[in-house]
Scaffold this motif. Structure first.
Motif, short mmCIF file in Angstrom:
data_model
loop_
_atom_site.label_atom_id
_atom_site.label_comp_id
_atom_site.label_asym_id
_atom_site.label_seq_id
_atom_site.Cartn_x
_atom_site.Cartn_y
_atom_site.Cartn_z
N THR A 18 7.06 67.99 57.26
CA THR A 18 5.69 67.54 57.09
C THR A 18 5.22 66.92 58.40
OG1 THR A 18 6.51 65.42 56.23
CG2 THR A 18 5.84 67.08 54.61
N ALA A 19 3.93 67.09 58.67
CA ALA A 19 3.37 66.45 59.87
C ALA A 19 3.29 64.95 59.64
CB ALA A 19 1.99 67.03 60.16
N GLY A 20 3.49 64.19 60.69
CA GLY A 20 3.46 62.74 60.58
C GLY A 20 4.22 62.12 61.73
N PRO A 21 4.43 60.82 61.71
CA PRO A 21 5.05 60.14 62.85
C PRO A 21 6.48 60.59 63.13
CG PRO A 21 4.87 58.67 60.96
CD PRO A 21 4.08 59.88 60.63
N HIS A 22 7.18 61.06 62.10
CA HIS A 22 8.54 61.57 62.35
C HIS A 22 8.48 62.78 63.28
CE1 HIS A 22 8.19 59.77 58.36
NE2 HIS A 22 9.46 59.41 58.43
N ASP A 57 3.99 53.22 58.17
CA ASP A 57 3.52 51.85 57.93
C ASP A 57 4.19 50.86 58.89
OD1 ASP A 57 2.19 49.74 56.44
OD2 ASP A 57 4.16 49.27 55.63
N LEU A 58 5.48 51.02 59.09
CA LEU A 58 6.20 50.10 59.97
C LEU A 58 5.74 50.24 61.42
CD1 LEU A 58 9.74 50.52 58.38
CD2 LEU A 58 8.34 48.45 58.35
N LEU A 59 5.49 51.48 61.86
CA LEU A 59 4.99 51.67 63.23
C LEU A 59 3.60 51.07 63.40
CD1 LEU A 59 6.13 55.35 63.97
CD2 LEU A 59 6.90 53.28 65.15
N ASN A 60 2.75 51.23 62.37
CA ASN A 60 1.40 50.65 62.46
C ASN A 60 1.47 49.13 62.56
OD1 ASN A 60 0.13 53.13 62.36
ND2 ASN A 60 -0.10 53.10 60.12
N ARG A 61 2.39 48.54 61.77
CA ARG A 61 2.52 47.08 61.82
C ARG A 61 3.06 46.63 63.18
NH1 ARG A 61 5.47 44.84 56.57
NH2 ARG A 61 5.52 46.86 55.54
N ALA A 62 4.00 47.40 63.71
CA ALA A 62 4.57 47.05 65.02
C ALA A 62 3.51 47.17 66.11
CB ALA A 62 5.76 47.96 65.33
N ASN A 80 17.03 55.30 54.80
CA ASN A 80 15.92 55.25 53.85
C ASN A 80 14.67 54.59 54.42
OD1 ASN A 80 17.62 56.48 52.07
ND2 ASN A 80 17.88 54.73 50.71
N MET A 81 14.84 53.74 55.45
CA MET A 81 13.69 53.07 56.05
C MET A 81 12.73 54.07 56.68
SD MET A 81 13.89 49.69 58.51
CE MET A 81 14.87 48.75 57.33
N LEU A 82 13.20 55.29 56.96
CA LEU A 82 12.31 56.33 57.51
C LEU A 82 11.17 56.67 56.55
CD1 LEU A 82 15.00 58.67 59.10
CD2 LEU A 82 13.07 57.66 60.35
N GLU A 83 11.37 56.40 55.24
CA GLU A 83 10.31 56.67 54.27
C GLU A 83 9.05 55.86 54.59
OE1 GLU A 83 11.90 55.83 50.46
OE2 GLU A 83 13.44 57.41 50.55
N ASN A 84 9.22 54.70 55.20
CA ASN A 84 8.08 53.83 55.50
C ASN A 84 7.77 53.79 57.00
OD1 ASN A 84 7.95 52.98 52.73
ND2 ASN A 84 9.72 51.67 53.13
N LEU A 85 8.17 54.84 57.72
CA LEU A 85 8.05 54.80 59.17
C LEU A 85 6.61 54.60 59.63
CD1 LEU A 85 9.34 55.04 61.95
CD2 LEU A 85 9.07 57.53 61.79
#
Length: 280
Positions: free
Chosen positions: A147-151, A100-105, A93-98
């Protein structure tokens, strides 16, 4: 080694089901196969393959923790064996916030003066290489959301190749055109060539319009060695029983249906064609 991402901009084209069928076929060809589920939706490859994973446990180690440099164990420990002859790194489920989490990292890496080593769209490739995963497998397939995005960007950066399920309709063709623009952008960003191993026309009927779209897919230069007819009963059965298509037919059908066996043979042939292309 063969690596590819299964992707379609359009939902409902059988992306995960066809992906599972190809994984099953590669494994049946005697190859060591790893699937990586990057789709955060409940109806993802992890669910389809009935793999028990702590999706909703935020304290459990999962693929996202590794992508943001916050692992709780070794990457190899994320790998689960399936009963279909191949391995899976499950969704979480943490993939839903991937994003945001990558940006913070990335911000953390910048603050520590390590930003040049942290590309949020190249994390999966880096983690796989640092864990030595490519040396352990013949085939690695990543299944991102539609969907396009970090995934997706991480999946394509790690595999550099695509297999594209596509519906031979006007909507399906629009998704192909959108994908071409997306691939162009990714190639510029990654400074690398991204190949299309195969388009997989799915749900092909016998109407003149669908035959025209099928011709257009091939005329645009996409290899499409097989086209799969409407097989909603087979594919829905897979989701009901949570297994890939060949396993479903062999275990849950009381008799073999010729049209379903024909579909399985096409998928097997498609897997072999993809393997052959990767060897060239």
């Amino acid at each position: 080694m063969l690596t590819y991402t299964t992707y379609s901009e359009a939902g409902g084209v059988g992306k995960s089901t066809i992906g599972a069928a190809l994984l099953e076929a590669h494994a049946n060809h005697g190859l060591d196969v790893l699937a990586i589920d990057m789709d955060q939706q409940n109806g993802s490859l992890t669910y389809l393959l009935d793999v028990d994973a702590p999706r909703d446990d935020s304290q459990a180690d999962n693929i996202v923790r590794h992508l943001i440099d916050r692992p709780k164990g070794s990457f190899e420990d994320l790998i689960r064996e399936t009963e279909h002859g191949f391995d899976l790194i499950p969704s979480h489920n943490m993939l839903e916030n991937l994003e945001d989490l990558l940006n913070r990292a990335q911000q953390m890496a910048d603050d520590l003066g390590e930003g040049d080593d942290f590309d949020p769209y190249d994390r999966l490739r880096r983690v796989l290489l640092e864990s030595g995963i490519p040396a352990e497998y013949d085939v690695i397939v990543v299944d991102p959301p539609a969907t396009a995005g970090p995934h997706l960007y991480n999946a394509v950066s790690a595999t550099r190749s695509l297999v594209i399920p596509v519906e031979p309709t006007g909507k399906g063709m629009q998704s192909v055109l959108g994908l071409e623009e997306l691939v162009d952008g990714l190639e510029d960003r990654l400074e690398a060539e991204i190949g299309v191993l195969s388009a997989v026309p799915n749900g092909v009927g016998r109407t003149s319009d669908q035959e025209r779209y099928l011709t257009e897919i091939r005329d645009r230069g996409y290899p499409a060695p097989v086209a799969i007819r409407e097989r909603s009963s087979l594919f829905e059965g897979c989701w009901d029983q949570q297994c890939p298509p060949r396993h479903y037919v062999e275990v849950y059908r009381d008799r073999q249906r010729d049209h379903e066996m024909e579909t399985l043979e096409k998928i097997d042939r498609l897997a072999a064609e993809i393997e052959e292309v990767s060897d060239r």
